[in-house]
Design a protein around this motif. Structure first.
Motif, PDB file in Angstrom:
ATOM      1  N   ASN A 266      12.848  63.347  17.693  1.00 13.30           N
ATOM      2  CA  ASN A 266      12.622  63.740  19.086  1.00 13.30           C
ATOM      3  C   ASN A 266      11.942  65.112  19.126  1.00 13.30           C
ATOM      4  O   ASN A 266      12.590  66.148  19.052  1.00 13.30           O
ATOM      5  N   THR A 268      10.519  67.824  21.179  1.00 15.72           N
ATOM      6  CA  THR A 268      10.726  68.194  22.587  1.00 15.72           C
ATOM      7  C   THR A 268       9.672  69.153  23.117  1.00 15.72           C
ATOM      8  O   THR A 268       9.541  69.319  24.332  1.00 15.72           O
ATOM      9  N   PRO A 280       2.496  67.468  28.748  1.00 13.24           N
ATOM     10  CA  PRO A 280       3.257  66.510  29.559  1.00 13.24           C
ATOM     11  C   PRO A 280       4.447  65.957  28.779  1.00 13.24           C
ATOM     12  O   PRO A 280       4.262  65.397  27.686  1.00 13.24           O
ATOM     13  N   PRO A 281       5.685  66.108  29.260  1.00 16.69           N
ATOM     14  CA  PRO A 281       6.868  65.670  28.512  1.00 16.69           C
ATOM     15  C   PRO A 281       6.858  64.189  28.186  1.00 16.69           C
ATOM     16  O   PRO A 281       7.362  63.768  27.143  1.00 16.69           O
ATOM     17  N   GLU A 282       6.268  63.376  29.083  1.00  9.94           N
ATOM     18  CA  GLU A 282       6.270  61.926  28.840  1.00  9.94           C
ATOM     19  C   GLU A 282       5.418  61.541  27.634  1.00  9.94           C
ATOM     20  O   GLU A 282       5.575  60.452  27.066  1.00  9.94           O
ATOM     21  N   LEU A 283       4.520  62.437  27.209  1.00  9.20           N
ATOM     22  CA  LEU A 283       3.686  62.160  26.046  1.00  9.20           C
ATOM     23  C   LEU A 283       4.363  62.572  24.737  1.00  9.20           C
ATOM     24  O   LEU A 283       3.844  62.308  23.652  1.00  9.20           O
ATOM     25  N   ALA A 285       7.926  62.048  24.675  1.00  8.72           N
ATOM     26  CA  ALA A 285       9.206  61.349  24.765  1.00  8.72           C
ATOM     27  C   ALA A 285       9.268  60.116  23.863  1.00  8.72           C
ATOM     28  O   ALA A 285       8.288  59.387  23.701  1.00  8.72           O
ATOM     29  N   ASN A 287      10.308  56.435  23.187  1.00  9.79           N
ATOM     30  CA  ASN A 287      10.463  55.243  24.022  1.00  9.79           C
ATOM     31  C   ASN A 287      10.577  54.016  23.127  1.00  9.79           C
ATOM     32  O   ASN A 287       9.574  53.500  22.623  1.00  9.79           O
ATOM     33  N   THR A 290       8.298  50.835  24.079  1.00  7.38           N
ATOM     34  CA  THR A 290       6.862  50.790  23.806  1.00  7.38           C
ATOM     35  C   THR A 290       6.491  51.178  22.378  1.00  7.38           C
ATOM     36  O   THR A 290       5.376  50.904  21.931  1.00  7.38           O
ATOM     37  N   ALA A 292       6.524  54.390  21.544  1.00  2.00           N
ATOM     38  CA  ALA A 292       6.006  55.749  21.660  1.00  2.00           C
ATOM     39  C   ALA A 292       6.978  56.762  21.070  1.00  2.00           C
ATOM     40  O   ALA A 292       8.178  56.520  20.971  1.00  2.00           O
ATOM     41  N   SER A 384      -0.268  52.798  21.297  1.00  2.00           N
ATOM     42  CA  SER A 384       0.681  53.448  22.203  1.00  2.00           C
ATOM     43  C   SER A 384       0.807  54.900  21.789  1.00  2.00           C
ATOM     44  O   SER A 384       0.258  55.313  20.770  1.00  2.00           O
TER      45      SER A 384
END
Length: 416
Positions: A266, A268, A280-283, A285, A287, A290, A292, A384
């Protein structure tokens, strides 16, 4: 004189301590006209193909010597000095944390190098047929019936492939002898990414080294990778719980069902000069739906981040430089080291920070006082979001993998 320790399939006993000496010299590499910087550029050029490939996808102290394959095989990988068969035949096999299977070129192989394993010269060699449980587990097996040898085909590196027969034989790691180790005996190769003397898969799948030796090493290992320029087997792969550091900061090891062999962590955030990069945190994170997230990989040369994350990192790094910025090959942030003090880059993981020294952040030109940020964007065709912490950033660090307790440890350790 150290004892030889033998591991039978499904062992029930512990092995005895073994030597941990790793500073054995390599043969002197051939010096050609190509500069060191151009050599690294060539190594780095293979990273995008590898990232695409990744996106598809009882014990005592034991230590196996590691060296930069650049000095032996002229590739950007790292090799283990091991022996196959009885008596042992010396092989320099690439270690790959993102692969499960092991394979080696065998006598008569089409397209292989001259350094091959000779099964007929091993008294412990055994061919495996299609009825063998291991044959069902190997990726790409092509058995059309239960009769005949277990044949399989696999791709590697994104642009190469092998055709092989599944066999078993002894594998010597340091002073441990693993009997009945199952691996592929390569009959033919295509492409340029196949390691010349084979590969040992250190991934998390059923055919990996640690799945085959579970009771011996208990799913715990670590490594320290020396610099690409190191001429010695000064790095080490330490196997089993008692060979590991007593105190080391760790981050959770994550499991991704889409890519079960890879070692996810992870990530962060990233800091430049102690200031968090606005990524961007979603990039970043993880997952599991998917695939990712961020993986630690021993085969990719420079760390790669998805485009928006890399651009934020690059822009923050550039903002701390005062002079002219240029590009060179895969590197888009190069500067004159005579007039610049590069900022410190820190990778933030859950539970620990990895502060990168300059040697893990920059690649230096051998022709001029020029250094470049040794990171790059991930190729756009990766299917992804996948960030990769690569081997240049891992050099001279002890990287610990504890599969049982699902954790990864990182600590600075000089092994040049």
């Amino acid at each position: 004189m150290p004892l030889t320790h033998v591991l039978l399939p499904n062992p029930t006993a512990l092995i005895s301590p073994s030597s941990t000496s790793t500073a054995d010299a390599l043969p002197s590499p051939t010096q050609g006209p190509t500069s060191w910087f151009n050599t690294v550029l060539n190594m780095v050029s293979k990273d995008p193909i590898r990232l695409t490939y990744l996106s598809t996808l009882v014990s005592q102290k034991t230590s196996v010597p590691i060296a930069s394959a650049q000095q032996i095989l002229q590739t950007g990988n790292y090799v283990l000095r091991v022996k196959l068969g009885t008596p042992g035949q010396l092989m320099y096999m690439v270690m790959d944390t993102s692969s499960d299977s092991a394979w080696a070129p065998c006598s008569g192989c089409t397209g292989c190098s001259d350094s091959v394993f000779s099964p007929v010269n091993s008294t412990s060699y055994q061919s495996l047929d299609c009825t063998t449980p291991r044959c069902i587990q190997v990726r790409g097996q092509s058995c059309s019936s239960t009769v005949g040898p277990c044949l399989f085909n696999q791709t590697y590196g994104g642009d190469s492939s092998i055709s092989a027969s599944l066999i078993q034989d002894s594998l010597t790691l340091g002073h441990d002898v693993v009997l009945g180790y199952v691996f592929g005996c390569i009959n033919a190769i295509s492409g340029k990414s196949i390691p010349p003397q084979g590969l040992v898969g250190l991934g998390r799948g059923p055919m990996s080294l640690f799945s085959q030796t579970g009771p011996l090493y208990k799913g715990i290992f670590s490594y320290c990778l020396p610099s690409f320029k190191s001429y010695y087997f000064s790095g080490s792969l330490r196997l089993g719980p008692l060979a590991q550091p007593k105190s080391i900061r760790t981050t959770p090891l994550l499991q991704n069902p889409h890519r079960p062999s890879l070692y996810y962590v992870n990530l962060t955030g990233i800091s430049v000069a102690k200031k968090l990069v606005p990524a961007p945190p979603e990039l970043l994170a993880f997952n599991p739906t998917t695939g990712a997230g961020t993986v630690i990989d021993s085969g990719t040369v420079i760390s790669r981040f998805v485009q928006p994350v890399y651009e934020a990192l690059r822009d923050a790094f550039r903002s701390k430089l005062n002079g002219t910025i240029s590009s060179l090959g895969a590197f888009d942030t190069c500067f004159d080291t005579r007039y610049e003090e590069p900022p410190v880059v820190t990778l933030h993981f859950e539970g620990l920070d990895m502060v990168l020294p300059a040697e893990n952040t920059l690649i230096h030109s051998s022709a001029q006082p020029l250094a470049c940020l040794a990171m790059a964007p991930a190729p756009s065709n990766v299917n992804s979001v996948l960030n990769v912490i690569a081997n240049l950033q891992q050099q001279n660090h002890r990287i610990l993998f504890d599969l049982v307790n699902s954790r990864v440890g990182i600590a600075r350790e000089l092994c040049n």
